[in-house]
Design a protein around this motif. Structure first.
Motif, PDB file in Angstrom:
ATOM      1  N   GLU A  31       0.854  -1.192   0.000  1.00  0.00           N
ATOM      2  CA  GLU A  31       0.000   0.000   0.000  1.00  0.00           C
ATOM      3  C   GLU A  31       0.889   1.241   0.000  1.00  0.00           C
ATOM      4  OE1 GLU A  31      -3.195   1.143  -0.265  1.00  0.00           O
ATOM      5  OE2 GLU A  31      -2.195   3.066   0.022  1.00  0.00           O
ATOM      6  N   GLU A  33       0.150   4.430   0.596  1.00  0.00           N
ATOM      7  CA  GLU A  33      -0.066   5.427   1.649  1.00  0.00           C
ATOM      8  C   GLU A  33       0.450   4.897   2.991  1.00  0.00           C
ATOM      9  OE1 GLU A  33      -0.881   8.304   0.795  1.00  0.00           O
ATOM     10  OE2 GLU A  33      -1.910   8.060  -1.128  1.00  0.00           O
ATOM     11  N   ALA A 184      -5.494  -4.593  -6.949  1.00  0.00           N
ATOM     12  CA  ALA A 184      -6.628  -4.022  -6.197  1.00  0.00           C
ATOM     13  C   ALA A 184      -6.313  -2.561  -5.918  1.00  0.00           C
ATOM     14  CB  ALA A 184      -6.845  -4.804  -4.908  1.00  0.00           C
TER      15      ALA A 184
HETATM   16  C1  LIG Z   1     -18.404   9.266  -1.464  1.00  0.00           C
HETATM   17  C2  LIG Z   1     -18.412   7.769  -1.602  1.00  0.00           C
HETATM   18  C3  LIG Z   1     -19.483   7.036  -1.081  1.00  0.00           C
HETATM   19  C4  LIG Z   1     -19.477   5.639  -1.150  1.00  0.00           C
HETATM   20  N1  LIG Z   1     -20.492   4.935  -0.564  1.00  0.00           N
HETATM   21  C5  LIG Z   1     -20.454   3.570  -0.548  1.00  0.00           C
HETATM   22  C6  LIG Z   1     -21.452   2.828   0.135  1.00  0.00           C
HETATM   23  O1  LIG Z   1     -22.351   3.381   0.743  1.00  0.00           O
HETATM   24  N2  LIG Z   1     -21.366   1.447   0.109  1.00  0.00           N
HETATM   25  C7  LIG Z   1     -20.357   0.807  -0.556  1.00  0.00           C
HETATM   26  O2  LIG Z   1     -20.332  -0.433  -0.566  1.00  0.00           O
HETATM   27  N3  LIG Z   1     -19.407   1.501  -1.228  1.00  0.00           N
HETATM   28  C8  LIG Z   1     -19.424   2.857  -1.232  1.00  0.00           C
HETATM   29  N4  LIG Z   1     -18.484   3.575  -1.894  1.00  0.00           N
HETATM   30  C9  LIG Z   1     -17.520   2.845  -2.727  1.00  0.00           C
HETATM   31  C10 LIG Z   1     -16.400   2.233  -1.937  1.00  0.00           C
HETATM   32  O3  LIG Z   1     -15.884   3.185  -1.025  1.00  0.00           O
HETATM   33  C11 LIG Z   1     -15.323   1.814  -2.951  1.00  0.00           C
HETATM   34  O4  LIG Z   1     -15.896   0.983  -3.928  1.00  0.00           O
HETATM   35  C12 LIG Z   1     -14.222   1.031  -2.289  1.00  0.00           C
HETATM   36  O5  LIG Z   1     -13.713   1.728  -1.172  1.00  0.00           O
HETATM   37  C13 LIG Z   1     -13.104   0.766  -3.285  1.00  0.00           C
HETATM   38  O6  LIG Z   1     -12.112   0.045  -2.595  1.00  0.00           O
HETATM   39  P1  LIG Z   1     -10.721  -0.235  -3.284  1.00  0.00           P
HETATM   40  O7  LIG Z   1      -9.938  -1.030  -2.304  1.00  0.00           O
HETATM   41  O8  LIG Z   1     -10.943  -0.797  -4.649  1.00  0.00           O
HETATM   42  O9  LIG Z   1     -10.092   1.206  -3.521  1.00  0.00           O
HETATM   43  P2  LIG Z   1      -9.248   2.145  -2.535  1.00  0.00           P
HETATM   44  O10 LIG Z   1      -9.832   2.202  -1.186  1.00  0.00           O
HETATM   45  O11 LIG Z   1      -9.019   3.429  -3.241  1.00  0.00           O
HETATM   46  O12 LIG Z   1      -7.885   1.354  -2.397  1.00  0.00           O
HETATM   47  C14 LIG Z   1      -6.952   1.251  -3.445  1.00  0.00           C
HETATM   48  C15 LIG Z   1      -5.603   1.411  -2.805  1.00  0.00           C
HETATM   49  O13 LIG Z   1      -4.571   1.141  -3.761  1.00  0.00           O
HETATM   50  C16 LIG Z   1      -3.468   1.927  -3.399  1.00  0.00           C
HETATM   51  N5  LIG Z   1      -2.554   2.028  -4.533  1.00  0.00           N
HETATM   52  C17 LIG Z   1      -2.826   2.531  -5.763  1.00  0.00           C
HETATM   53  N6  LIG Z   1      -1.734   2.491  -6.545  1.00  0.00           N
HETATM   54  C18 LIG Z   1      -0.745   1.923  -5.802  1.00  0.00           C
HETATM   55  C19 LIG Z   1       0.622   1.635  -6.048  1.00  0.00           C
HETATM   56  N7  LIG Z   1       1.199   1.906  -7.239  1.00  0.00           N
HETATM   57  N8  LIG Z   1       1.350   1.077  -5.055  1.00  0.00           N
HETATM   58  C20 LIG Z   1       0.791   0.798  -3.836  1.00  0.00           C
HETATM   59  N9  LIG Z   1      -0.505   1.083  -3.555  1.00  0.00           N
HETATM   60  C21 LIG Z   1      -1.275   1.632  -4.521  1.00  0.00           C
HETATM   61  C22 LIG Z   1      -4.085   3.278  -3.024  1.00  0.00           C
HETATM   62  O14 LIG Z   1      -3.240   4.044  -2.205  1.00  0.00           O
HETATM   63  C23 LIG Z   1      -5.355   2.834  -2.309  1.00  0.00           C
HETATM   64  O15 LIG Z   1      -5.215   2.827  -0.890  1.00  0.00           O
HETATM   65  C24 LIG Z   1     -18.421   4.963  -1.822  1.00  0.00           C
HETATM   66  C25 LIG Z   1     -17.364   5.696  -2.343  1.00  0.00           C
HETATM   67  C26 LIG Z   1     -17.340   7.079  -2.230  1.00  0.00           C
HETATM   68  C27 LIG Z   1     -16.165   7.823  -2.770  1.00  0.00           C
END
Ligand SMILES: Cc1cc2nc3c(=O)[nH]c(=O)nc-3n(C[C@H](O)[C@H](O)[C@H](O)COP(=O)(O)OP(=O)(O)OC[C@H]3O[C@@H](n4cnc5c(N)ncnc54)[C@H](O)[C@@H]3O)c2cc1C
Length: 357
Positions: A31, A33, A184
């Motif tokens: 990760e 961050e 991811a």
């Molecule tokens: C305002 C808002 C409201 C929402 N409401 C809901 C809800 O009510 N219910 C629901 O189910 N979902 C909701 N969602 C959606 C949900 O938050 C997202 O679908 C989910 O958090 C995505 O998770 P993720 O792990 O794919 O992405 P992220 O949480 O963005 O994680 C991806 C990670 O990858 C890391 N990364 C990227 N590139 C690299 C790299 N090169 N090297 C190392 N690390 C890297 C980033 O730093 C990040 O931490 C909402 C989203 C928003 C913005």
């Protein structure tokens, strides 16, 4: 450092996939961050609504229910759709999609006393929408991963990826190696694919802003349902004694540390304000997050067509938490060569191969 599987991304998608995979393999999460859940996963509205999303998303939602209930991650919230008298067509379409029952404007005002009876033409409600304890969910996946010998390494951005003799070499400060790589990376998923020499799938980040308002009129908002304007043009949800209001915008953007757009927020707050009797005061806080969608707005879960040891776990859009338990189980089933528990139609709809035809 050698592992069986490297997961790039410490949001809910990466942490849940890593936890499931760690039952059968040595897993390392990278990760960039300094803390997990910093981007989209730290900025969600934390709602579980079974009828939200395309049919494959709903299949994941339904498959998740047992996991959420067993872990006691859900608490009652309820969902309401409200509309002006001149907005009947949009109201009926939303009511059908979300499976809410028509209630009278009077009943809506009884539940949320700030609605303006003079403005409210239509309302619909159902109780089957829940708050998700998103923080505990992520911490529990991390605990499972660590209990199985897996690692989460924060503050380490993946900057280069090569493949030699069937092994991924991932540069993130140190070099990490593994035969299998899980992407991811949320909004950065296509960029990570590019680093690995894998053809991107067209996953695009979309900004959504949020304002936190003091409880309107000093009301106890804790039992209010989440309420939406028609066409998801704004929504509001109780949050720890305050009220979150979102303009519910979807503005395509590049992957970055998102922040609220003042003008978009003002317009969204105005749409909310038109339905209530209590004027909006200065927000206590504002923020934005990135919801990342594949072109067909369905998650992308499975092996890359050309590079089978590159696993896509991306495109979680606005459903990343409510789909995570079933999505991560599907990823583990695919990586381990098991017949997925999820129905075959949904598995096909989620397969990255659909985007390469
Ligand atoms: C305002 C808002 C409201 C929402 N409401 C809901 C809800 O009510 N219910 C629901 O189910 N979902 C909701 N969602 C959606 C949900 O938050 C997202 O679908 C989910 O958090 C995505 O998770 P993720 O792990 O794919 O992405 P992220 O949480 O963005 O994680 C991806 C990670 O990858 C890391 N990364 C990227 N590139 C690299 C790299 N090169 N090297 C190392 N690390 C890297 C980033 O730093 C990040 O931490 C909402 C989203 C928003 C913005």
């Amino acid at each position: 450092m050698n592992s069986d599987i490297i997961v790039i991304g410490g949001g809910i998608a990466g942490l849940s996939a890593a936890a499931r995979l760690s039952a059968d393999a040595q897993v390392t999460v990278l990760e960039m961050e300094s803390a997990t859940g910093y981007h989209a996963s730290g900025r969600s509205a934390a709602l579980f609504e079974e009828n939200y999303g395309a049919s494959s998303v709903q299949a994941l939602n339904r498959a998740d229910l047992a996991y959420f209930r067993e872990g006691c991650y859900l608490s009652p919230r309820g969902l309401m759709i409200v509309a002006r008298a001149d907005d009947e067509e949009a109201f009926l379409a939303d009511a059908q999609q979300m499976g809410v029952c028509r209630i009278s404007p009077r009943e809506a005002v009884d539940m949320v006393p700030i609605f303006d009876p003079a403005k409210l033409g239509f309302a619909g409600y159902h109780a089957e929408a829940f708050d998700i304890d998103t923080d505990r969910m992520m911490q529990d996946f991390i605990r499972t991963l660590r209990a199985n010998g897996g690692k989460v390494i924060t503050g380490t951005a993946v900057t280069n990826i090569t493949r030699q003799e069937g092994i991924w070499q991932v540069q993130a400060g140190d070099i990490y190696t593994a035969p299998t790589l899980v992407n991811a990376a949320g909004a950065w998923a296509d960029m990570v694919a590019g680093l690995a020499g894998v053809t991107p799938l067209g996953i695009v980040a979309h900004r959504r802003s949020m304002a936190r308002l003091a409880a309107p009129g000093g009301h106890d908002v804790s039992k209010w349902p989440m309420f939406f304007g028609t066409g998801e043009s704004w929504y509001a949800k109780a949050d720890a004694g305050a009220l979150l209001v979102s303009p519910a915008e979807e503005v395509a953007t590049h992957p970055h540390d998102a922040f609220a757009d003042d003008m978009t927020l003002a317009e969204g707050l105005d749409r909310y304000e038109q339905m209530v009797t209590v004027p909006v005061t200065r927000p206590l806080a504002t923020w934005a997050g990135l919801r990342s969608f594949a072109p067909d707005r369905t998650l992308v879960l499975g092996r890359d067509v050309d590079m089978p040891d590159f696993i896509w776990c991306a495109g979680q859009g606005g459903y990343g938490f409510q789909t995570a338990p079933a999505a991560s189980r599907l990823i583990a089933d695919i990586v381990n060569g098991r017949t997925p528990e999820l129905g075959a139609n949904a598995v096909t709809a989620l397969d990255p191969a659909r985007l390469r035809q």
